[in-house]
Design a protein around this motif. Structure first.
Motif, short mmCIF file in Angstrom:
data_model
loop_
_atom_site.label_atom_id
_atom_site.label_comp_id
_atom_site.label_asym_id
_atom_site.label_seq_id
_atom_site.Cartn_x
_atom_site.Cartn_y
_atom_site.Cartn_z
N ASP A 225 0.82 -1.21 0.00
CA ASP A 225 0.00 0.00 0.00
C ASP A 225 0.86 1.26 0.00
OD1 ASP A 225 -2.27 -1.47 -0.07
OD2 ASP A 225 -2.63 -1.42 2.10
N ALA B 147 -5.44 3.81 -7.81
CA ALA B 147 -5.16 2.44 -7.39
C ALA B 147 -6.44 1.63 -7.29
CB ALA B 147 -4.44 2.45 -6.04
N HIS B 148 -6.38 0.39 -7.75
CA HIS B 148 -7.52 -0.52 -7.61
C HIS B 148 -7.04 -1.82 -7.02
CE1 HIS B 148 -10.16 2.11 -9.83
NE2 HIS B 148 -9.21 2.27 -10.73
N ASP B 149 -7.71 -2.25 -5.95
CA ASP B 149 -7.32 -3.49 -5.27
C ASP B 149 -8.04 -4.66 -5.93
OD1 ASP B 149 -6.62 -5.46 -3.54
OD2 ASP B 149 -6.83 -4.20 -1.75
N LEU B 150 -7.31 -5.65 -6.39
CA LEU B 150 -7.94 -6.80 -7.04
C LEU B 150 -8.29 -7.91 -6.04
CD1 LEU B 150 -5.89 -7.18 -10.34
CD2 LEU B 150 -7.92 -5.82 -9.91
N HIS B 151 -8.00 -7.69 -4.76
CA HIS B 151 -8.34 -8.63 -3.68
C HIS B 151 -7.64 -9.98 -3.82
CE1 HIS B 151 -11.53 -6.16 -1.87
NE2 HIS B 151 -11.63 -5.68 -3.08
N GLU C 33 -13.98 1.49 -6.93
CA GLU C 33 -13.10 0.67 -6.15
C GLU C 33 -11.95 1.57 -5.70
OE1 GLU C 33 -10.03 -0.95 -6.55
OE2 GLU C 33 -10.53 -2.22 -4.85
N GLY D 166 -8.49 1.72 -3.98
CA GLY D 166 -7.42 0.80 -3.63
C GLY D 166 -6.56 1.24 -2.46
#
Lengths: 68, 305
Positions: free
Chosen positions: A37, A51-55, B188, B190
Protein backbone atom coordinates in the motif's frame (compact mmCIF):
# COMPACT_ATOMS: atom_id res chain seq x y z
CA UNK A 1 -11.66 15.30 -16.61
CA UNK A 2 -13.45 14.15 -19.68
CA UNK A 3 -16.97 12.75 -19.67
CA UNK A 4 -15.79 9.17 -20.02
CA UNK A 5 -12.31 8.41 -18.71
CA UNK A 6 -10.19 5.93 -20.65
CA UNK A 7 -7.86 4.30 -18.13
CA UNK A 8 -4.66 2.62 -19.22
CA UNK A 9 -2.71 0.23 -17.00
CA UNK A 10 0.28 2.02 -15.58
CA UNK A 11 1.83 -0.23 -12.92
CA UNK A 12 1.15 -3.33 -10.85
CA UNK A 13 2.07 -3.67 -7.18
CA UNK A 14 1.73 -7.14 -5.72
CA UNK A 15 2.59 -9.32 -2.76
CA UNK A 16 1.75 -12.41 -4.79
CA UNK A 17 4.26 -12.70 -7.61
CA UNK A 18 2.61 -15.82 -9.06
CA UNK A 19 -0.66 -13.94 -9.74
CA UNK A 20 0.95 -11.62 -12.30
CA UNK A 21 2.72 -12.42 -15.55
CA UNK A 22 4.53 -9.68 -17.47
CA UNK A 23 2.83 -7.23 -19.80
CA UNK A 24 2.96 -3.57 -20.63
CA UNK A 25 3.10 -2.32 -17.04
CA UNK A 26 6.02 -2.66 -14.62
CA UNK A 27 5.43 -4.99 -11.67
CA UNK A 28 6.56 -3.96 -8.19
CA UNK A 29 6.80 -6.83 -5.74
CA UNK A 30 6.25 -5.99 -2.08
CA UNK A 31 6.97 -8.28 0.90
CA UNK A 32 3.70 -7.50 2.70
CA UNK A 33 0.42 -5.61 2.36
CA UNK A 34 1.55 -2.53 4.33
CA UNK A 35 4.60 -2.16 2.12
CA UNK A 36 2.42 -2.78 -0.97
CA UNK A 37 0.00 0.00 0.00
CA UNK A 38 2.88 2.35 0.72
CA UNK A 39 4.43 1.75 -2.72
CA UNK A 40 1.04 2.05 -4.40
CA UNK A 41 0.33 5.34 -2.68
CA UNK A 42 3.71 6.81 -3.58
CA UNK A 43 3.30 5.82 -7.19
CA UNK A 44 -0.24 7.22 -7.24
CA UNK A 45 0.77 10.58 -5.85
CA UNK A 46 3.76 10.90 -8.15
CA UNK A 47 2.08 9.82 -11.37
CA UNK A 48 -1.53 10.93 -10.83
CA UNK A 49 -2.68 7.32 -11.03
CA UNK A 50 -5.66 5.60 -9.44
CA UNK A 51 -5.16 2.44 -7.39
CA UNK A 52 -7.52 -0.52 -7.61
CA UNK A 53 -7.32 -3.49 -5.27
CA UNK A 54 -7.94 -6.80 -7.04
CA UNK A 55 -8.34 -8.63 -3.68
CA UNK A 56 -5.74 -11.26 -4.56
CA UNK A 57 -2.75 -9.44 -3.13
CA UNK A 58 -2.41 -7.28 -6.24
CA UNK A 59 -3.03 -3.56 -6.61
CA UNK A 60 -3.17 -2.14 -10.12
CA UNK A 61 -2.51 1.48 -10.93
CA UNK A 62 -4.31 3.09 -13.86
CA UNK A 63 -3.88 6.50 -15.45
CA UNK A 64 -6.69 8.25 -17.27
CA UNK A 65 -5.40 9.17 -20.69
CA UNK A 66 -7.42 12.34 -21.02
CA UNK A 67 -6.25 13.84 -17.74
CA UNK A 68 -3.71 16.65 -17.79
CA UNK B 1 -31.70 61.83 -42.92
CA UNK B 2 -32.30 63.14 -46.43
CA UNK B 3 -34.76 65.94 -47.03
CA UNK B 4 -37.25 63.92 -49.09
CA UNK B 5 -38.07 61.42 -46.32
CA UNK B 6 -40.32 62.37 -43.42
CA UNK B 7 -38.66 62.92 -40.02
CA UNK B 8 -37.74 59.67 -38.31
CA UNK B 9 -39.92 58.50 -35.45
CA UNK B 10 -37.35 57.46 -32.87
CA UNK B 11 -39.78 55.99 -30.31
CA UNK B 12 -40.06 52.47 -31.80
CA UNK B 13 -36.31 52.22 -32.01
CA UNK B 14 -35.80 53.32 -28.42
CA UNK B 15 -38.51 50.98 -27.12
CA UNK B 16 -37.14 48.08 -29.15
CA UNK B 17 -33.59 48.79 -28.06
CA UNK B 18 -34.48 48.97 -24.38
CA UNK B 19 -36.58 45.79 -24.62
CA UNK B 20 -33.84 43.81 -26.37
CA UNK B 21 -31.15 45.07 -24.03
CA UNK B 22 -33.26 44.35 -20.94
CA UNK B 23 -34.07 40.84 -22.10
CA UNK B 24 -30.37 40.07 -22.61
CA UNK B 25 -29.36 41.57 -19.24
CA UNK B 26 -32.09 39.63 -17.44
CA UNK B 27 -30.80 36.36 -18.89
CA UNK B 28 -27.24 37.22 -17.90
CA UNK B 29 -28.35 37.08 -14.28
CA UNK B 30 -29.61 33.51 -14.59
CA UNK B 31 -26.56 32.46 -16.54
CA UNK B 32 -24.00 33.94 -14.18
CA UNK B 33 -23.05 30.70 -12.46
CA UNK B 34 -21.75 29.30 -15.73
CA UNK B 35 -19.68 32.24 -16.75
CA UNK B 36 -15.99 32.46 -16.02
CA UNK B 37 -14.31 35.73 -15.04
CA UNK B 38 -17.31 37.80 -14.03
CA UNK B 39 -16.26 41.42 -14.76
CA UNK B 40 -14.66 40.84 -18.13
CA UNK B 41 -17.33 38.31 -19.08
CA UNK B 42 -20.05 40.79 -18.24
CA UNK B 43 -18.47 43.60 -20.25
CA UNK B 44 -18.28 41.55 -23.43
CA UNK B 45 -21.81 40.21 -22.96
CA UNK B 46 -23.20 43.71 -22.29
CA UNK B 47 -21.42 45.03 -25.37
CA UNK B 48 -22.90 42.22 -27.47
CA UNK B 49 -26.30 42.89 -25.92
CA UNK B 50 -26.14 46.54 -26.98
CA UNK B 51 -25.20 45.60 -30.52
CA UNK B 52 -27.87 42.89 -30.73
CA UNK B 53 -30.60 45.19 -29.38
CA UNK B 54 -29.51 47.99 -31.69
CA UNK B 55 -29.61 45.74 -34.75
CA UNK B 56 -33.01 44.33 -33.86
CA UNK B 57 -34.58 47.67 -33.12
CA UNK B 58 -33.22 49.60 -36.07
CA UNK B 59 -34.23 47.20 -38.85
CA UNK B 60 -37.89 48.22 -38.93
CA UNK B 61 -37.06 51.91 -38.68
CA UNK B 62 -34.53 51.74 -41.49
CA UNK B 63 -36.90 49.73 -43.68
CA UNK B 64 -39.68 52.27 -43.14
CA UNK B 65 -37.21 55.06 -43.89
CA UNK B 66 -36.53 53.27 -47.22
CA UNK B 67 -32.89 52.86 -46.21
CA UNK B 68 -32.56 49.39 -47.71
CA UNK B 69 -28.78 49.50 -47.73
CA UNK B 70 -28.79 50.09 -43.99
CA UNK B 71 -31.21 47.20 -43.44
CA UNK B 72 -29.02 44.88 -45.50
CA UNK B 73 -25.95 45.86 -43.54
CA UNK B 74 -27.80 45.19 -40.30
CA UNK B 75 -28.64 41.63 -41.34
CA UNK B 76 -24.99 41.22 -42.25
CA UNK B 77 -24.00 42.36 -38.77
CA UNK B 78 -26.46 39.87 -37.28
CA UNK B 79 -24.54 36.96 -38.79
CA UNK B 80 -21.51 38.00 -36.71
CA UNK B 81 -23.34 36.67 -33.68
CA UNK B 82 -22.77 33.12 -34.87
CA UNK B 83 -19.22 33.54 -33.58
CA UNK B 84 -20.49 33.96 -30.04
CA UNK B 85 -20.99 30.23 -29.71
CA UNK B 86 -17.51 29.41 -30.99
CA UNK B 87 -15.86 31.97 -28.72
CA UNK B 88 -17.79 30.78 -25.71
CA UNK B 89 -17.00 27.13 -26.42
CA UNK B 90 -13.31 27.83 -26.91
CA UNK B 91 -13.06 29.75 -23.65
CA UNK B 92 -14.74 26.98 -21.69
CA UNK B 93 -12.78 24.21 -23.39
CA UNK B 94 -9.50 25.93 -22.55
CA UNK B 95 -10.65 26.25 -18.97
CA UNK B 96 -11.58 22.56 -18.87
CA UNK B 97 -8.01 21.41 -18.34
CA UNK B 98 -7.49 23.95 -15.56
CA UNK B 99 -10.38 22.94 -13.33
CA UNK B 100 -10.35 19.77 -11.27
CA UNK B 101 -13.92 18.68 -11.91
CA UNK B 102 -14.66 19.51 -15.53
CA UNK B 103 -17.95 20.64 -17.01
CA UNK B 104 -17.92 17.99 -19.71
CA UNK B 105 -18.39 18.53 -23.44
CA UNK B 106 -22.19 18.36 -23.26
CA UNK B 107 -22.46 21.11 -20.68
CA UNK B 108 -20.01 23.35 -22.55
CA UNK B 109 -21.98 22.97 -25.77
CA UNK B 110 -25.20 23.70 -23.89
CA UNK B 111 -23.82 26.91 -22.39
CA UNK B 112 -22.40 28.01 -25.74
CA UNK B 113 -25.67 27.40 -27.60
CA UNK B 114 -27.61 29.18 -24.88
CA UNK B 115 -25.40 32.27 -25.07
CA UNK B 116 -25.73 32.42 -28.82
CA UNK B 117 -29.48 31.88 -28.74
CA UNK B 118 -29.94 34.57 -26.11
CA UNK B 119 -28.23 37.14 -28.26
CA UNK B 120 -30.51 36.26 -31.14
CA UNK B 121 -33.48 36.33 -28.79
CA UNK B 122 -32.53 39.84 -27.65
CA UNK B 123 -32.46 40.80 -31.31
CA UNK B 124 -35.90 39.25 -31.94
CA UNK B 125 -37.41 40.90 -28.86
CA UNK B 126 -36.04 44.25 -30.05
CA UNK B 127 -37.37 43.65 -33.57
CA UNK B 128 -40.83 42.55 -32.45
CA UNK B 129 -41.20 45.35 -29.88
CA UNK B 130 -40.13 48.03 -32.35
CA UNK B 131 -42.59 46.60 -34.90
CA UNK B 132 -45.48 46.96 -32.44
CA UNK B 133 -44.20 50.34 -31.24
CA UNK B 134 -44.26 51.57 -34.83
CA UNK B 135 -48.01 51.21 -34.64
CA UNK B 136 -48.50 52.57 -31.10
CA UNK B 137 -45.94 53.52 -28.44
CA UNK B 138 -47.94 52.31 -25.42
CA UNK B 139 -48.80 49.02 -27.14
CA UNK B 140 -45.10 48.70 -27.97
CA UNK B 141 -44.07 49.01 -24.33
CA UNK B 142 -46.70 46.45 -23.26
CA UNK B 143 -45.68 44.09 -26.06
CA UNK B 144 -42.03 44.50 -25.08
CA UNK B 145 -42.79 43.44 -21.52
CA UNK B 146 -44.78 40.44 -22.77
CA UNK B 147 -41.99 39.43 -25.15
CA UNK B 148 -39.38 39.68 -22.38
CA UNK B 149 -41.46 37.53 -20.02
CA UNK B 150 -42.30 34.97 -22.71
CA UNK B 151 -38.65 34.85 -23.78
CA UNK B 152 -37.49 34.31 -20.20
CA UNK B 153 -40.02 31.50 -19.70
CA UNK B 154 -39.13 29.91 -23.01
CA UNK B 155 -35.39 30.14 -22.64
CA UNK B 156 -34.87 29.15 -19.01
CA UNK B 157 -34.85 25.37 -19.23
CA UNK B 158 -35.82 22.98 -16.47
CA UNK B 159 -33.53 22.43 -13.50
CA UNK B 160 -32.43 19.02 -12.28
CA UNK B 161 -34.44 19.53 -9.08
CA UNK B 162 -37.67 19.49 -11.11
CA UNK B 163 -36.88 16.09 -12.63
CA UNK B 164 -34.83 14.33 -9.98
CA UNK B 165 -35.07 13.77 -6.22
CA UNK B 166 -31.81 14.49 -4.41
CA UNK B 167 -31.43 12.86 -1.00
CA UNK B 168 -28.46 12.54 1.34
CA UNK B 169 -27.11 9.01 1.78
CA UNK B 170 -24.38 7.36 3.80
CA UNK B 171 -20.98 6.45 2.41
CA UNK B 172 -19.62 3.02 3.23
CA UNK B 173 -17.13 0.46 1.99
CA UNK B 174 -18.16 -3.07 1.13
CA UNK B 175 -15.75 -5.98 0.72
CA UNK B 176 -13.09 -3.70 2.11
CA UNK B 177 -12.56 -1.45 -0.90
CA UNK B 178 -15.81 -0.91 -2.83
CA UNK B 179 -17.25 2.54 -2.17
CA UNK B 180 -21.05 2.60 -1.89
CA UNK B 181 -23.51 5.48 -1.57
CA UNK B 182 -26.70 3.92 -0.24
CA UNK B 183 -27.40 1.08 -2.69
CA UNK B 184 -25.20 2.48 -5.48
CA UNK B 185 -21.72 1.10 -6.04
CA UNK B 186 -19.46 3.97 -7.02
CA UNK B 187 -15.91 2.76 -7.48
CA UNK B 188 -13.10 0.67 -6.15
CA UNK B 189 -10.74 2.60 -3.90
CA UNK B 190 -7.42 0.80 -3.63
CA UNK B 191 -5.54 3.04 -1.21
CA UNK B 192 -6.27 2.74 2.53
CA UNK B 193 -5.42 6.43 2.90
CA UNK B 194 -8.09 7.47 0.40
CA UNK B 195 -10.66 5.15 1.98
CA UNK B 196 -10.02 6.79 5.33
CA UNK B 197 -10.56 10.23 3.80
CA UNK B 198 -13.86 9.12 2.26
CA UNK B 199 -14.99 7.65 5.59
CA UNK B 200 -14.15 10.68 7.66
CA UNK B 201 -14.82 13.57 5.28
CA UNK B 202 -16.87 12.32 2.34
CA UNK B 203 -20.46 13.23 1.55
CA UNK B 204 -22.84 11.20 -0.57
CA UNK B 205 -26.20 11.84 -2.19
CA UNK B 206 -28.61 9.63 -4.10
CA UNK B 207 -30.32 10.97 -7.23
CA UNK B 208 -33.63 9.33 -8.08
CA UNK B 209 -35.61 10.31 -11.17
CA UNK B 210 -39.10 11.67 -10.49
CA UNK B 211 -40.43 11.27 -14.04
CA UNK B 212 -39.53 9.93 -17.50
CA UNK B 213 -37.59 13.08 -18.35
CA UNK B 214 -35.52 12.77 -15.19
CA UNK B 215 -34.81 9.16 -16.09
CA UNK B 216 -33.50 10.19 -19.52
CA UNK B 217 -31.48 13.06 -18.10
CA UNK B 218 -29.74 10.91 -15.52
CA UNK B 219 -28.70 8.25 -18.01
CA UNK B 220 -26.86 10.96 -19.93
CA UNK B 221 -23.19 10.92 -18.91
CA UNK B 222 -22.71 14.59 -19.83
CA UNK B 223 -25.60 15.48 -17.56
CA UNK B 224 -24.00 13.65 -14.66
CA UNK B 225 -20.68 15.36 -15.33
CA UNK B 226 -22.51 18.70 -15.25
CA UNK B 227 -24.08 17.73 -11.91
CA UNK B 228 -20.66 16.74 -10.54
CA UNK B 229 -19.21 20.06 -11.73
CA UNK B 230 -21.96 22.15 -10.13
CA UNK B 231 -21.61 20.16 -6.90
CA UNK B 232 -17.86 20.72 -6.84
CA UNK B 233 -18.28 24.43 -7.56
CA UNK B 234 -20.79 24.82 -4.71
CA UNK B 235 -19.08 23.03 -1.81
CA UNK B 236 -15.55 22.75 -3.19
CA UNK B 237 -13.64 19.53 -3.54
CA UNK B 238 -10.58 18.49 -1.56
CA UNK B 239 -8.65 17.31 -4.53
CA UNK B 240 -5.46 18.25 -6.23
CA UNK B 241 -3.30 17.01 -9.04
CA UNK B 242 -2.02 13.63 -7.88
CA UNK B 243 -5.25 12.74 -6.07
CA UNK B 244 -7.49 11.67 -8.95
CA UNK B 245 -9.51 9.14 -6.92
CA UNK B 246 -10.67 11.81 -4.49
CA UNK B 247 -12.60 13.80 -7.06
CA UNK B 248 -16.33 14.14 -7.48
CA UNK B 249 -18.01 11.16 -9.03
CA UNK B 250 -21.57 10.71 -10.25
CA UNK B 251 -22.37 7.18 -11.33
CA UNK B 252 -25.47 5.15 -12.13
CA UNK B 253 -26.58 2.22 -9.99
CA UNK B 254 -25.00 0.11 -12.62
CA UNK B 255 -25.23 -3.66 -12.49
CA UNK B 256 -28.81 -3.29 -11.25
CA UNK B 257 -29.74 -0.49 -13.64
CA UNK B 258 -32.52 0.92 -11.48
CA UNK B 259 -32.11 4.38 -12.94
CA UNK B 260 -30.92 6.08 -9.78
CA UNK B 261 -27.44 7.50 -9.42
CA UNK B 262 -25.06 8.21 -6.60
CA UNK B 263 -22.70 11.13 -6.12
CA UNK B 264 -19.67 11.20 -3.85
CA UNK B 265 -17.61 14.22 -2.96
CA UNK B 266 -14.96 15.14 -0.40
CA UNK B 267 -16.08 18.70 0.15
CA UNK B 268 -14.16 21.68 1.43
CA UNK B 269 -17.32 23.05 3.01
CA UNK B 270 -19.14 20.17 4.66
CA UNK B 271 -22.69 21.36 4.06
CA UNK B 272 -25.08 18.73 2.72
CA UNK B 273 -27.95 21.23 2.21
CA UNK B 274 -25.79 23.47 0.06
CA UNK B 275 -24.67 20.46 -1.94
CA UNK B 276 -28.24 19.31 -2.55
CA UNK B 277 -29.36 22.83 -3.51
CA UNK B 278 -26.50 23.12 -6.00
CA UNK B 279 -27.38 19.79 -7.60
CA UNK B 280 -31.04 20.75 -7.84
CA UNK B 281 -30.11 24.02 -9.54
CA UNK B 282 -28.04 22.32 -12.24
CA UNK B 283 -29.58 23.05 -15.64
CA UNK B 284 -30.92 20.12 -17.64
CA UNK B 285 -28.68 19.88 -20.68
CA UNK B 286 -29.98 20.93 -24.06
CA UNK B 287 -29.17 17.55 -25.56
CA UNK B 288 -31.42 15.65 -23.18
CA UNK B 289 -34.00 18.31 -22.43
CA UNK B 290 -36.98 16.80 -24.16
CA UNK B 291 -36.22 13.09 -24.23
CA UNK B 292 -38.20 10.73 -22.01
CA UNK B 293 -37.55 7.23 -20.77
CA UNK B 294 -39.44 4.88 -18.52
CA UNK B 295 -37.34 2.31 -16.73
CA UNK B 296 -39.19 -0.97 -17.24
CA UNK B 297 -37.55 -2.41 -14.13
CA UNK B 298 -39.38 0.13 -11.97
CA UNK B 299 -42.59 -0.06 -14.02
CA UNK B 300 -43.01 -3.78 -13.30
CA UNK B 301 -43.45 -3.04 -9.61
CA UNK B 302 -45.97 -0.31 -10.36
CA UNK B 303 -48.05 -2.66 -12.51
CA UNK B 304 -48.66 -4.98 -9.57
CA UNK B 305 -49.91 -2.17 -7.36
Amino acid sequence: MADAPTPIMFAIVTTNKEAVIGGMAPVFVAPNEVERDRIAMWLCRITNAIAHDLHNGTVILTVNQSQP
Amino acid sequence: MSGSTPPINWDPMIIGFVAGFLSRILYLRSGKSHYPGYPSGYISQVALAIIAALIGSSIIVSLLGKEFTAATFLTLAATQFRDVRTTERQTLEKEESLILVGRGAGYIEGIAITYEARNFLAMLVALASSLVAEWNDIAGIIAALVFIIVGEKFMSGPRIGQLIDVKPADLRFEKGTLLYVGPVMMMEVGLPDSRERYRSQGLGVILTPKNPRGEAALWNISQRQAIAHEAAVAVGVQKDVGYPEQGTLCRMDMPKGTGSAGLTIIPVERDIDKLIRAIEQTPVLESGKWSRMVNTKNRKEDAHG
